[in-house]
Design an enzyme around this catalytic site. Structure first.
Site, mmCIF file in Angstrom:
data_model
loop_
_atom_site.group_PDB
_atom_site.id
_atom_site.type_symbol
_atom_site.label_atom_id
_atom_site.label_comp_id
_atom_site.label_asym_id
_atom_site.label_seq_id
_atom_site.Cartn_x
_atom_site.Cartn_y
_atom_site.Cartn_z
ATOM 1 C CD GLU A 298 22.232 -50.240 -10.066
ATOM 2 O OE1 GLU A 298 22.740 -51.255 -9.555
ATOM 3 O OE2 GLU A 298 22.115 -49.168 -9.456
ATOM 4 C CG ASP A 302 24.251 -53.914 -10.446
ATOM 5 O OD1 ASP A 302 24.708 -53.388 -9.422
ATOM 6 O OD2 ASP A 302 23.051 -53.835 -10.773
ATOM 7 C CB SER A 516 23.130 -49.717 -6.466
ATOM 8 O OG SER A 516 21.790 -49.593 -6.841
ATOM 9 C CG ASP A 558 27.244 -56.810 15.528
ATOM 10 O OD1 ASP A 558 26.420 -56.270 14.759
ATOM 11 O OD2 ASP A 558 27.054 -56.937 16.757
ATOM 12 C CB ILE A 559 27.813 -52.729 11.365
ATOM 13 C CG1 ILE A 559 28.395 -53.573 10.232
ATOM 14 C CG2 ILE A 559 28.144 -51.245 11.195
ATOM 15 C CD1 ILE A 559 29.896 -53.600 10.161
ATOM 16 N N GLY A 577 24.512 -57.023 17.575
ATOM 17 C CA GLY A 577 23.514 -57.959 17.069
ATOM 18 C C GLY A 577 22.788 -57.381 15.866
ATOM 19 C CG ASP A 579 21.807 -52.805 13.314
ATOM 20 O OD1 ASP A 579 21.697 -52.331 12.159
ATOM 21 O OD2 ASP A 579 22.890 -53.199 13.788
#
Length: 599
Positions: A298, A302, A516, A558-559, A577, A579
């Site tokens: 992690e 990062d 992550s 937008d996905i 839009g 979601d």
């Protein structure tokens, strides 16, 4: 006159302290039972040391919140006029009477000022006491609880009481009823023997990205820094090392970022950054062990992608210790598992603070007492008021446990009724942070583990009323009725790529999936926006959501395909839009930069 006014509560407090034993103890907090997976193992050893954190009320928080709304609203005249550390602390401070009453109660149990640690705003009091004394102070019995799946042990209770006179002066005391484990959100991890070259697409084949530009075709298999800059339209942007901009990355639970891995990553993916490093900030004994064995996937993920994308912007890596979970086979050690309050205490006491901070940890909202969640969320609001953009990953369980049709599932309420329900994640559900969901592939679709849903603790903030109402209106009547709180804070707000990230771990290339990956990615592009604003002589963006929901969404990709299954359902669908799978979508940096510089 001022002295006379303050003397009245002081006198009242002294009078109450003398007669504390005359006050009946009343239950302050209780839970029906430990969350799913935990069971009572044995009584807690009386000599075991606990670090108790006492949260004192913040009567002026509504005023701080009003400041936050105004300075985060691009349409308000105060936009960008962030509060100072001193101004923020004044709005977080408890009433003077509270300080006196609590001090006298502690003194009654033999705890003097030398035994007390106070936060910068005096709104937290920390003491170290043995279990035996804590049980007397809180009229409770602590036990060792074990987690059936992981074998982890912690010391907790399911109820505690305080003298009735203290109830208005203490919000809560922990660790008592909190069983949250605050895990890192990486859903899968596997090794790859193929070392990635700095140029990820030697064949030259490309795909058209959402900004109309060409993206290396290999990005559909492996995500690199170059892929993300191409995909999110920031190939040519160069950040400054000297304009005061800083990106903060948080780590908890002894996650270490390995510096040799980081340099190898730079050599492969951003050679210009090779030889550069970050500033390590250790909080509460946080470690950053540099042995290969101690490297954390992690922390490596990062730092490598967060700092690699934004170089040469200075990076700050916060390692928040907290002591390890209780080992019932050992007779020494202390017990705590509440990293956010320690981290917030520290960061809010600093001046200056990074303009952008990314965190990829969380747990099911219902494992966190609502009082604690509210208090930590208030701390996030304080950071926003000071001009910090705070990002959290949305979780990797879809609407709950991440499985559409398992034989068994864990999506039940923890109130004893075992009511079937989706499982929102905290701190992703906090209305004062920007929550990042996940996407995959090019063209982008929602990744199927992207956490999303509606809080059961926090009501929907006004900034997202229109967006969320429009989504709910598109659902067929009765869709998932009773499984989610349609009036709760909805998340995620935005999203970014969340699969097949090429990370260097213990000297090898591995591939990591999870939100992550998405949080530090989106945070890096926010940091670039802050870089552009600071270089233009403007203030940092601060709390992003009012900007994102009013105008910023027009500069997001937008996905509209994909869903986030869980809890024996297919979850919610991505659509045109906003979601609750991908939020408003992924960043188009150049478009966002135009909007950010116009404010």
């Amino acid at each position: 006159m001022r002295i006379a006014l303050l003397s009245l509560p002081f006198a009242a407090a002294l009078a109450s302290a003398v007669s504390y034993k005359d006050y009946q103890h009343k239950v302050k907090e209780s839970i029906h039972s430990p969350p799913s997976g935990w069971y009572k193992h044995a009584p807690a050893p009386k000599h075991h040391m606990l670090e108790l954190k006492i949260a004192l009320p913040q009567p002026k928080f509504p005023e701080l919140e009003q400041h936050l709304w105004e300075i985060s609203d691009p349409n308000h005249t105060r936009y960008g006029a962030h509060l100072s550390k001193q101004e923020t602390e004044a709005l977080m401070a408890p009433h003077p009477e509270t300080l006196v009453v609590v001090k006298e109660w502690l003194a009654l149990h033999g705890l003097g000022e030398e035994d007390i640690t106070r936060s910068s705003a005096n709104d937290w009091v920390t003491i170290r006491v043995p279990v035996g004394l804590a049980e007397v102070m809180l009229t409770t019995d602590y036990h060792v609880y074990k987690h059936a799946q992981t074998g982890e042990s912690i010391i907790r209770t399911t109820s505690y009481s305080l003298p009735e006179v203290l109830h208005d002066h203490v919000d809560f005391i922990q660790p008592t009823t909190m069983f949250a484990r605050f895990k890192a959100f990486k859903s899968t991890l596997y090794r790859s023997n193929q070392v990635q070259p700095a140029d990820p697409s030697p064949s030259g084949s490309t795909i058209t990205g959402p900004a109309g530009n060409q993206v290396d075709a290999s990005c559909n298999n492996t995500i690199t820094i170059s892929c993300l800059r191409q995909l999110y339209n920031a190939v040519d942007y160069k950040t400054s090392a000297t304009n005061g901009n800083v990106l903060g990355i948080t780590a908890y639970l002894n996650e270490s970022a390995n510096d040799m891995d980081l340099q190898q990553f730079y050599e492969l993916q951003n050679p210009s950054a090779y030889g550069s490093n970050y500033t390590l900030v250790s909080i509460n004994g946080g470690q950053n062990n540099q042995s290969y064995e101690a490297a954390g996937t992690e922390a490596n993920l990062d730092t490598q992608f967060g700092f690699g994308l934004t170089w040469p912007t200075p990076g700050m890596f916060y390692s928040t210790g907290g002591e390890p979970p209780f080992d019932p086979d050992l007779l020494t050690g202390s017990d705590t598992n509440e990293p956010y309050s320690d981290w917030l205490d520290y960061v809010l006491s600093q001046d200056p603070v990074p303009q952008t901070i990314s965190t990829s940890y969380g747990d099911d909202e219902q494992t966190v007492p609502q009082s604690y969640a509210t208090r930590v969320c208030n701390g996030m609001a304080a950071l926003g008021a000071r001009g910090v953009s705070v990002m959290f990953s949305s979780g990797d369980g879809g609407v709950g446990d991440g499985v559409a049709y398992p034989d068994e599932h864990q999506c039940y309420s923890n109130d004893g009724l075992k009511t079937p329900m989706f499982l929102p994640v905290f701190p992703a559900s906090c209305p004062y942070v920007t929550t990042v969901g996940g996407t995959v592939n090019i063209p982008e679709t929602a990744v199927n583990f992207s956490g999303g849903g509606f809080s059961n603790y926090f009501s929907r903030p006004s900034y997202q009323d229109d967006a969320v109402s429009a989504y709910l209106a598109m659902l067929a009547p009765g869709t998932y009725e009773g499984l989610y709180n349609s009036t709760g804070r909805a998340y995620p707000d935005v999203s970014a790529q969340a699969a097949s990230f090429a990370v260097v771990y213990q000297g090898q290339i591995i591939s990591v999936d999870g939100t992550s990956c998405a949080a530090p990615t989106f945070s890096a592009f926010v940091s670039m926006l802050n870089d552009a604003r600071l270089s233009a002589g403007k203030s940092a963006l601060g709390f992003l959501n009012p900007f994102l929901y009013s105008t910023g969404y027009t500069a997001l990709n937008d996905i509209t395909e994909g869903n986030n299954p869980g809890c024996q359902t297919e979850g919610f669908n991505a659509t045109v839009g906003w979601d609750p799978v991908t939020g408003y979508g992924t960043p188009d940096f150049e478009k966002l930069k135009v909007l950010a510089l116009a404010e």
